[in-house]
Design a protein around this motif. Structure first.
Motif, short mmCIF file in Angstrom:
data_model
loop_
_atom_site.label_atom_id
_atom_site.label_comp_id
_atom_site.label_asym_id
_atom_site.label_seq_id
_atom_site.Cartn_x
_atom_site.Cartn_y
_atom_site.Cartn_z
N LEU A 10 5.19 0.87 -8.73
CA LEU A 10 6.15 0.87 -9.84
C LEU A 10 5.55 0.22 -11.07
O LEU A 10 5.84 0.62 -12.20
N PHE A 11 4.69 -0.78 -10.87
CA PHE A 11 3.99 -1.36 -12.02
C PHE A 11 3.07 -0.30 -12.62
O PHE A 11 2.91 -0.21 -13.83
N ILE A 12 2.44 0.51 -11.75
CA ILE A 12 1.47 1.50 -12.22
C ILE A 12 2.15 2.75 -12.79
O ILE A 12 1.78 3.26 -13.83
N ASN A 13 3.20 3.23 -12.09
CA ASN A 13 3.79 4.53 -12.45
C ASN A 13 5.18 4.45 -13.09
O ASN A 13 5.72 5.48 -13.48
N GLY A 14 5.76 3.28 -13.14
CA GLY A 14 7.09 3.15 -13.74
C GLY A 14 8.21 3.37 -12.71
O GLY A 14 7.97 3.88 -11.61
N PHE A 15 9.44 2.99 -13.12
CA PHE A 15 10.58 3.07 -12.19
C PHE A 15 10.86 4.50 -11.71
O PHE A 15 11.40 4.71 -10.64
N GLU A 16 10.49 5.49 -12.55
CA GLU A 16 10.81 6.87 -12.16
C GLU A 16 10.06 7.31 -10.90
O GLU A 16 10.43 8.28 -10.25
N GLN A 17 9.06 6.52 -10.52
CA GLN A 17 8.34 6.82 -9.27
C GLN A 17 9.28 6.75 -8.06
O GLN A 17 9.08 7.46 -7.08
N ILE A 18 10.32 5.93 -8.15
CA ILE A 18 11.25 5.79 -7.01
C ILE A 18 11.88 7.16 -6.69
O ILE A 18 11.86 7.63 -5.55
N GLY A 19 12.44 7.79 -7.75
CA GLY A 19 13.10 9.09 -7.56
C GLY A 19 12.13 10.13 -7.04
O GLY A 19 12.47 10.94 -6.16
N LYS A 20 10.90 10.10 -7.56
CA LYS A 20 9.89 11.07 -7.10
C LYS A 20 9.62 10.88 -5.61
O LYS A 20 9.50 11.83 -4.85
N MET A 21 9.53 9.62 -5.21
CA MET A 21 9.23 9.34 -3.79
C MET A 21 10.38 9.78 -2.90
O MET A 21 10.17 10.33 -1.82
N VAL A 22 11.60 9.55 -3.34
CA VAL A 22 12.77 9.98 -2.56
C VAL A 22 12.71 11.50 -2.37
O VAL A 22 12.89 12.02 -1.27
N GLY A 51 0.77 -1.24 0.00
CA GLY A 51 0.00 0.00 0.00
C GLY A 51 0.80 1.28 0.00
O GLY A 51 0.21 2.36 0.07
N VAL A 52 2.13 1.20 -0.06
CA VAL A 52 2.91 2.44 -0.11
C VAL A 52 3.06 2.82 -1.58
O VAL A 52 3.70 2.10 -2.36
N HIS A 53 2.42 3.92 -1.96
CA HIS A 53 2.40 4.30 -3.38
C HIS A 53 3.10 5.62 -3.65
O HIS A 53 3.35 5.96 -4.79
N ASP A 54 3.37 6.40 -2.59
CA ASP A 54 4.02 7.70 -2.82
C ASP A 54 4.85 8.10 -1.60
O ASP A 54 4.92 7.36 -0.62
N GLY A 55 5.45 9.27 -1.68
CA GLY A 55 6.34 9.73 -0.59
C GLY A 55 5.63 9.85 0.73
O GLY A 55 6.21 9.56 1.79
N SER A 56 4.35 10.25 0.70
CA SER A 56 3.64 10.41 1.98
C SER A 56 3.49 9.05 2.66
O SER A 56 3.56 8.96 3.89
N GLY A 57 3.29 8.00 1.87
CA GLY A 57 3.20 6.65 2.45
C GLY A 57 4.51 6.26 3.12
O GLY A 57 4.51 5.65 4.20
N VAL A 58 5.63 6.64 2.53
CA VAL A 58 6.94 6.32 3.12
C VAL A 58 7.07 7.06 4.45
O VAL A 58 7.46 6.48 5.48
N VAL A 59 6.72 8.35 4.44
CA VAL A 59 6.85 9.15 5.67
C VAL A 59 5.98 8.55 6.78
O VAL A 59 6.42 8.42 7.93
N LYS A 60 4.76 8.16 6.44
CA LYS A 60 3.86 7.57 7.44
C LYS A 60 4.50 6.33 8.07
O LYS A 60 4.49 6.15 9.29
N GLN A 61 5.05 5.46 7.23
CA GLN A 61 5.64 4.22 7.75
C GLN A 61 6.86 4.51 8.61
O GLN A 61 7.08 3.83 9.62
N LEU A 62 7.64 5.52 8.25
CA LEU A 62 8.81 5.87 9.06
C LEU A 62 8.36 6.44 10.40
O LEU A 62 8.92 6.10 11.46
N LEU A 63 7.32 7.27 10.39
CA LEU A 63 6.80 7.83 11.65
C LEU A 63 6.25 6.71 12.54
O LEU A 63 6.33 6.77 13.76
N ALA A 64 5.69 5.68 11.91
CA ALA A 64 5.18 4.54 12.69
C ALA A 64 6.34 3.70 13.24
O ALA A 64 6.17 3.03 14.26
N GLY A 65 7.49 3.74 12.59
CA GLY A 65 8.65 3.01 13.12
C GLY A 65 9.36 2.10 12.13
O GLY A 65 10.25 1.34 12.51
N ALA A 66 9.00 2.17 10.85
CA ALA A 66 9.68 1.31 9.86
C ALA A 66 11.14 1.74 9.70
O ALA A 66 11.45 2.94 9.69
N ALA A 67 12.00 0.75 9.56
CA ALA A 67 13.41 1.04 9.27
C ALA A 67 13.58 1.24 7.77
O ALA A 67 14.47 1.96 7.33
#
Ligand SMILES: Cc1cc2nc3c(=O)[nH]c(=O)nc-3n(C[C@H](O)[C@H](O)[C@H](O)COP(=O)(O)O)c2cc1C
Length: 327
Positions: A269-281, A245-261
């Motif tokens: 990435l299937f939906i938006n392509g590999f360039e989504q990685i850089g956008k999320m970073v 369910g992590v599809h964008d940068g806000s999802g990453v931030v949420k998981q980090l705030l919850a405690g994900a390493a």
């Protein structure tokens, strides 16, 4: 300038975004694209226990619907015929081509095959090993505790044999996850990946036959792993990696705030392509800068259960808050 580097299962990652195991990590070219697009690490597509077993037996239509979505993906859609040796070549090639950590992945349902093979993976240059253990309860005589025992046994036997850091990827359907998490850590797991997303089952009412459900997650599916990361952070004694369910940068931030390493991504990435990685970073970086965080440790786990003022009421309060006003 925000520093996004993290440590995950003892590995140094330049940022917490890991491309999770799927056909997107099934060739050296594709994992190179993950690295070039900004990934912090990759988990190679899984080698399935059935692949080793089925070198003799063809998996046929009879065996569908298959218990694991990824097995279905391989066997039906891509004509899965990647043997053990080819998998070792993939690990070797990825290790040579990439400077980010490469985590090999095995999909296990029993301890029997993997001990010696896991040693070979270490020899081929994997930096870590993710064990996707997806046991589908079908036996009416098998109790939940027995299934947990099998999972623990797999980790114990493999971690005894290999020096690689081991992550365990499990599904969400365990009755007492905190207890199991501690047992898995004791058995040798350095990280837990929460959660594997199982094959979605559907029925085609026009054809009156079984049909595969939608293969990709939606961003609404983030909530279940988010809850468990928040509950287990700093309690299970090992790193936690979010998956589903992590599809964008806000999802990453949420998981980090919850405690994900670290945070794993696949469907986006299937939906938006590999360039989504850089956008999320970039999204994570700008969120950190906007909130004056220099490093991820400054905010990791801040909204976890353990860090809350009333850990014992953490979930209950949110639940009551959510219900109030919906009469
Ligand atoms: C097409 C496809 C193939 C997958 N193959 C694997 C696999 O080989 N091994 C594995 O552990 N997970 C596999 N997964 C599961 C993903 O790694 C991931 O855990 C799941 O899709 C949830 O994350 P997401 O919401 O970011 O997609 C696969 C998922 C998809 C959609």
């Amino acid at each position: 300038m925000a520093d996004l580097s993290v440590k995950y299962m003892g590995l140094d990652l330049s940022n917490p975004i890991i491309v999770s195991s799927s056909s997107l990590t099934g060739t050296v070219d594709k994992v190179k694209r993950c690295e070039d697009s900004g990934a912090g690490a990759v988990v190679l597509k899984s080698l399935f226990e059935e692949q080793i077993e089925s070198e003799a037996e063809q998996i046929d239509d009879e065996s569908w619907p298959y218990p694991h979505p990824e097995a279905f993906d391989y066997m039906r859609q891509m004509g899965m015929r990647l043997g053990q040796d080819e998998y070792l070549k993939l690990v070797e090639g990825a290790g040579q081509a990439l400077s980010i950590p490469v985590i090999a992945s095995l999909n296990c349902v029993s301890p029997r095959w993997w001990n010696s093979y896991a040693e070979k993976l270490a020899g081929a240059g994997a930096d870590g090993l993710e064990l996707n253990i997806s046991i589908m309860p079908r036996d009416y005589n098998q109790r939940a505790a027995e299934i947990e025992k099998v999972v623990i046994k797999i980790i114990e036997s493999i971690s005894r044999r290999v020096d690689l850091p081991i992550a365990v990827k499990i599904g969400p359907y365990f009755t007492s996850l905190p207890n199991l998490a501690v047992d898995l850590r004791r058995a040798g797991a350095k990280a837990l990946v929460l959660f594997n997303r199982f094959y979605q089952f559907d029925i085609d009412i026009d054809k009156v036959e079984l049909a595969p459900g939608y293969r990709f997650s939606s961003s609404h599916e983030i909530h279940l792993p988010l809850r468990w990361i928040a509950i287990l952070y700093n309690q299970a004694g090992c790193d936690l990696s979010a998956s589903t369910g992590v599809h964008d940068g806000s999802g990453v931030v949420k998981q980090l705030l919850a405690g994900a390493a670290a945070v794993q991504i696949c469907s986006t990435l299937f939906i938006n392509g590999f360039e989504q990685i850089g956008k999320m970073v970039e999204e994570v970086k700008s969120w950190m800068e906007k909130n004056n965080y220099n490093s991820i440790t400054d905010f990791k786990g801040r909204l976890s259960q353990g860090e809350s003022e009333n850990p014992e009421f953490y979930e209950r309060f949110q639940y009551i808050k959510a219900l109030v006003g919906i009469e």
